[in-house]
Design an enzyme around this catalytic site. Structure first.
Site, PDB file in Angstrom:
ATOM      1  N   GLY A  87       0.828  -1.208   0.000  1.00 29.24           N
ATOM      2  CA  GLY A  87       0.000   0.000   0.000  1.00 29.24           C
ATOM      3  C   GLY A  87       0.859   1.253   0.000  1.00 29.24           C
ATOM      4  O   GLY A  87       1.954   1.294  -0.580  1.00 29.24           O
ATOM      5  N   SER A  88       0.393   2.281   0.702  1.00 33.71           N
ATOM      6  CA  SER A  88       0.988   3.614   0.567  1.00 33.71           C
ATOM      7  C   SER A  88       2.386   3.758   1.152  1.00 33.71           C
ATOM      8  O   SER A  88       3.067   4.740   0.860  1.00 33.71           O
ATOM      9  CB  SER A  88       0.062   4.664   1.200  1.00 33.71           C
ATOM     10  OG  SER A  88      -1.128   4.777   0.448  1.00 33.71           O
TER      11      SER A  88
END
Length: 602
Positions: free
Chosen positions: A325-326
């Site tokens: 993810g981020s």
């Protein structure tokens, strides 16, 4: 001379010749080959019993013993020396708590020496020895002992009945920790009975070397407490936390809770049996575990039990991959800045989505954020902006940096079973795939790979090798080896690394990572929230990677929470875990407070 007399003389001469030959042969064997046949005779009548060597200890960076040895006994019988088999069987059943059928089969087996049971407590061994029964032998050896039970269980690993490593550091450094076994030699007669008044010949064992590792007992304690706290609060499947020195790759702590008891590694814990906390009292929960849990274990096939044990022993920090993810936007930002396709002041417009080919990829704020600089977009983790940076890089450049940053290779951590990155083949990556990769989806890496790459980006741009082993020493404390780890290649310019440190400090100072902010300390970091596959099941992975001090990183920490219940955003539940860890370990490591840019302005 008559024929008959000649025949007698001939027979006599032959007999004398044969006798002289035999006398000569006997003399040759007794004099010239005496030593050789004496050795053969001794070998024929010697009985050998092995003496286990003490395994080297595992110590933390401060000398705290994490893996040690306890004296135990091996109980054996010598069939030919037993004078009262029934008495021996009765005594062994009583003292060892074994069933009669098993003991009888071993006692009555006609073998030179038969092991009844190993790893017997020394007190029990002494009690058996005190009976003085013929044919019963009690030899002392060693059993691995872990003073802190479940602490760092998936890092340290454990040993089997033969004292050889099974998982973790115990198996990775088995050659260092293993000693050389000794032997006890006794003389017996032709019937296998030990000859009285003959001394035992002992070849003493040589102890293994001690292994000092970078793990810190106190930091490991802090980390496990924080991990268990969020595991229980969020009813998560598991929580992984790694704490590392970003300058040299030394790992101060690593946990993947729930851990297991190293002194009882073949007993499934409550979590892996499947008994979950349903709000009962501790007493009720214990009863449920003993009633339902043990029933569940007894109903398992051998294959099912082994699978459950393997899951319990598995170190998710290195053995498992996940969509980062981020937190992976750290890699996209670093590559974009290094390649010159973006600067912190570049302006973007976020309408709430990014249209790539025929796909509309949404931002977490569907209404959009309007006009913003790249620094502002990084602070608040806007997907459309990072998609644009990824598209500006292009497939060739993105894969160039993916390789340059070391993401296509394993980290080389000194633990067995490290998993590799799972990435698209370059020829299969189109614009949509590149867009999703740029914000950390559609591929998988390990937590150790994520934190190692992040550390290498913020430490000045030098790739590091994560590791535990520091040195080995013999039983006298003399160093036998100091482990060296070559400095990796430069993966990023110092200028870009400095820019990344500044950018990630702003994420904590006022962006999505603000819940990791600690007054008086300069913290940098990045949040992440990713949905697990298959999508749509409502299962998420929340994570946060943070480092301090932001201007000169001395420690970096990654927290990954797998399938938390309720609120699942990384900035909301993972960032506070790293904050909790840092509040404990920054003063412990002697990292002094310094005002951030925000605090200076205030």
């Amino acid at each position: 001379m008559s024929f008959h007399r000649r025949k007698i003389l001939l027979i006599f001469a032959c007999c004398m010749a044969a006798l002289l030959f035999l006398i000569g042969r006997l003399g040759y064997l007794m004099i010239m080959k005496s030593e050789y046949y004496t050795t053969l005779a001794e070998d024929l009548h010697e009985r050998e019993r092995s003496i286990k060597a003490a395994r080297g200890r595992i110590l933390d960076r401060g000398g705290t013993v994490l893996a040690d040895n306890r004296t135990v006994c091996t109980v054996s019988v010598i069939h030919s020396q037993i004078t009262d088999a029934e008495q021996v069987i009765e005594m062994l059943c009583t003292e060892l708590g074994m069933d009669e059928e098993t003991v009888r089969a071993r006692v009555e087996k006609n073998s030179s020496i038969e092991r009844i049971k190993s790893n017997v407590d020394k007190e029990t061994g002494d009690a058996i020895r005190s009976y003085g029964l013929d044919g019963v032998k009690v030899d002392e050896d060693y059993k691995r002992y872990y003073p802190y039970e479940s602490m760092a269980s998936k890092v340290l690993g454990f040993t089997g009945a033969d004292n050889q490593g099974i998982i973790g550091l115990e198996v990775r450094y088995d050659e260092v920790l293993s000693g050389t076994p000794g032997t006890i030699l006794t003389l017996t007669d032709a019937r296998g009975i030990e000859i009285e008044d003959t001394a035992e010949t002992r070849v003493e064992p040589a102890a293994g070397n001690d292994l000092t590792i970078s793990l810190d007992y106190n930091i490991q304690q802090y980390v496990e407490q924080a991990a268990y706290k969020v595991l229980e609060e969020k009813q998560a499947d598991s929580v992984s936390i790694i704490v590392m020195n970003p300058q040299n790759g030394e790992i101060y702590a690593m946990t993947n809770v729930p851990e297991f008891d190293l002194n009882d590694p073949y007993t499934l814990t409550e979590f892996y049996i499947g008994t979950q906390d349903s709000g009962e009292s501790d007493e009720d929960a214990e009863t449920a575990l003993s009633d339902n849990g043990l029933d569940a274990v007894s109903s398992m096939t051998n294959e099912e039990l082994q699978d459950a044990l393997n899951r319990m022993w598995r170190n998710g920090c290195i053995n498992d991959t996940y969509e980062p993810g981020s937190t992976f936007k750290i890699i996209t930002a670093a590559a974009g800045l290094e390649e010159g396709v973006v600067t912190l002041s570049d302006t973007f417009y976020c309408p709430g989505y990014k249209l790539v080919d025929d796909r509309r990829i949404r931002c977490h704020k569907t209404a959009g954020h309007g006009s913003e600089t790249f620094l502002e977009a990084a602070q608040n983790s806007y997907n459309p902006v990072f998609i644009e940076v990824g598209l500006r890089l292009g497939v060739d450049n993105y894969f160039k940096y993916f390789d340059q940053f070391g993401l296509n290779d394993k980290t080389g951590i000194d633990l067995p079973g490290e998993a590799a990155t799972i990435m698209h083949k370059k020829e299969n990556v189109g614009q949509v795939e590149l867009a999703t990769i740029s914000f950390g989806q559609s591929f998988q890496i390990t937590p150790i790979q994520l934190i190692t790459t992040a550390a290498s980006i913020v430490n000045g741009g030098i790739r590091i090798t994560p590791h535990f082993a520091v040195s080995a020493s013999d039983s006298d404390g003399t160093l036998t080896e100091v482990y060296q780890y070559e400095e990796g290649e430069r993966i990023l310019s110092e200028e870009t690394s400095e820019t990344m440190r500044y950018l990630l400090e702003q994420v904590v100072d006022g962006g999505s990572g603000k819940n990791a902010y600690i007054e008086g300390y300069r913290i940098g970091g990045k949040t992440a929230t990713s949905e697990t596959l298959p999508r749509g099941q409502g299962k998420y992975i929340s994570s946060f990677v943070g480092f301090a001090p932001a201007d000169d990183p001395q420690v970096i920490c990654l927290c990954v929470i797998n399938n938390p219940q309720g609120t699942y955003y990384g900035g909301t539940i993972a960032a506070p875990v790293v904050k909790d860890v840092f509040e404990n370990i920054l003063p412990y490591l002697g990292i002094e407070k310094s005002l951030s840019e925000k605090e200076t302005a205030e």
